[in-house]
Design an enzyme around this catalytic site. Sequence first.
Site, mmCIF file in Angstrom:
data_model
loop_
_atom_site.group_PDB
_atom_site.id
_atom_site.type_symbol
_atom_site.label_atom_id
_atom_site.label_comp_id
_atom_site.label_asym_id
_atom_site.label_seq_id
_atom_site.Cartn_x
_atom_site.Cartn_y
_atom_site.Cartn_z
ATOM 1 C CG HIS A 28 47.874 57.806 36.455
ATOM 2 N ND1 HIS A 28 47.007 57.897 38.788
ATOM 3 C CD2 HIS A 28 46.154 57.257 36.917
ATOM 4 C CE1 HIS A 28 46.105 57.376 38.996
ATOM 5 N NE2 HIS A 28 45.845 57.137 37.891
ATOM 6 C CG ASP A 48 35.590 55.054 29.938
ATOM 7 O OD1 ASP A 48 36.135 54.429 30.062
ATOM 8 O OD2 ASP A 48 35.643 55.932 31.050
HETATM 9 C C1 LIG Z 1 41.103 56.143 36.664
HETATM 10 S S1 LIG Z 1 39.738 56.613 35.525
HETATM 11 C C2 LIG Z 1 39.820 58.118 35.373
HETATM 12 C C3 LIG Z 1 37.788 58.954 34.644
HETATM 13 C C4 LIG Z 1 38.023 60.375 34.383
HETATM 14 N N1 LIG Z 1 39.004 60.513 33.556
HETATM 15 C C5 LIG Z 1 38.396 60.867 35.961
HETATM 16 O O1 LIG Z 1 38.871 61.470 36.075
HETATM 17 O O2 LIG Z 1 37.597 60.696 36.640
HETATM 18 C C6 LIG Z 1 40.801 55.908 34.245
HETATM 19 C C7 LIG Z 1 39.647 56.081 32.328
HETATM 20 O O3 LIG Z 1 39.893 55.590 31.374
HETATM 21 C C8 LIG Z 1 38.613 54.540 30.690
HETATM 22 N N2 LIG Z 1 39.675 53.393 29.717
HETATM 23 C C9 LIG Z 1 40.425 52.572 30.440
HETATM 24 N N3 LIG Z 1 40.789 52.013 29.256
HETATM 25 C C10 LIG Z 1 40.161 52.522 27.674
HETATM 26 C C11 LIG Z 1 39.909 52.716 27.133
HETATM 27 N N4 LIG Z 1 41.351 51.492 25.864
HETATM 28 N N5 LIG Z 1 39.728 53.267 26.301
HETATM 29 C C12 LIG Z 1 38.782 54.004 26.242
HETATM 30 N N6 LIG Z 1 38.471 54.171 27.867
HETATM 31 C C13 LIG Z 1 39.301 53.383 28.623
HETATM 32 C C14 LIG Z 1 38.599 53.898 32.312
HETATM 33 O O4 LIG Z 1 37.477 52.573 31.590
HETATM 34 C C15 LIG Z 1 39.025 54.390 33.014
HETATM 35 O O5 LIG Z 1 37.257 56.073 32.984
#
Ligand SMILES: C[S@@+](CC[C@H](N)C(=O)[O-])C[C@H]1O[C@@H](n2cnc3c(N)ncnc32)[C@H](O)[C@@H]1O
Length: 346
Positions: A252, A204
């Site tokens: 999403h 992440d």
């Molecule tokens: C809606 S959250 C879902 C978190 C986790 N998968 C859960 O279901 O509890 C989306 C996740 O994607 C990560 N994220 C967003 N952009 C990212 C990127 N460019 N590279 C890596 N992670 C990313 C965010 O930091 C966040 O933790």
Amino acid sequence: MTAAPSGGSRPSTAPLMAMATGFWMFKTLAAAVDLALFTRLGGGRGATADELAAELGLKERPADLLLTACTALGLLDKSGPHYRNSALSEEFLVEGRDAYFGGVVRFNDRAYPAWHRLTDALRADRPLTWDPDTQESLFSSGDPAFTELFWNGMHSLSAETARILGEEHDFAAHRRLLDVGGGSGAFLVELCRRHPHLTGTLYDLPHVCEVARRRIDAAGLGDRITTLRGDFGRDAALPGGHDAILLSMVLHDWAEAENRALLRKCHEALAPGGALLVCELLLNPERTGPPGAALMGVNMLVETGAGRNYAEDEYLSWIREAGFTGAEIRRFDAASANGVIVARRR
Ligand SMILES: C[S@@+](CC[C@H](N)C(=O)[O-])C[C@H]1O[C@@H](n2cnc3c(N)ncnc32)[C@H](O)[C@@H]1O
């Protein structure tokens, strides 16, 4: 005034009234969580309205209204003059418990003022909880208060989904799980607790890895779960050496082209024979529901630049296009997903 037609053909206004007043329910719950009402009543404690009013610093009338509403909503039980947590509040709304759901309530309360301007978002096709002119994405803010609120909320939401996924999918066959956009670590912590042979990597953004690290260490799983700072949009490849990859509530958040590119990276990174798991609130192919997935889609308008909740057949076609085979959907009912799509790399 024209008289209403008699007979059974006229629909009731009841569903409209429920929709028009839905926010009363939410804000009553949010205020009770904010005042730590259920945490104060944790462990089976009973208290009278006067006692609770004094503890909460409320006058008699507002305390009575709040306690009556919470009782009517099934959040409190009342016996004689005493209020106690209902089974629901005792399980999920007492702070400090493993299954604490109050983080989700606070998380949604954060977005509440933005939802007040939903018509603006519909007209402008722009997110409302952050400014796309000054920030790259919802997730890129390094503000510590936002980071704390957002990923604690995600953790509350995902802990239950992770537990249900662990029951629905057999992780016994996997050895090393890569959680792409793994957030707070809710999935890896739950799944590694459940399967002592499993190890994992949480991939992440850097500030999110710090949140996850604290949670993983607190769970005593620091030797089995690694955090890896990365950016799946910019990094040419995802980390290799894993026989399962999880994407939970990640696809999403983004537009179709970004999702197809990310799924191709997952395919390249996954060991041959490995499994891809996509956990989401899936829309049906007709795009008529279910309501939880459709409304989460509207939330993606408020919270993201290009995200939406996609239909199951859209995910399936991108997954196949990325090179995966044998894709199938297992349905379940959890707070942040109504199923998981499982596919294999040949
Ligand atoms: C809606 S959250 C879902 C978190 C986790 N998968 C859960 O279901 O509890 C989306 C996740 O994607 C990560 N994220 C967003 N952009 C990212 C990127 N460019 N590279 C890596 N992670 C990313 C965010 O930091 C966040 O933790």
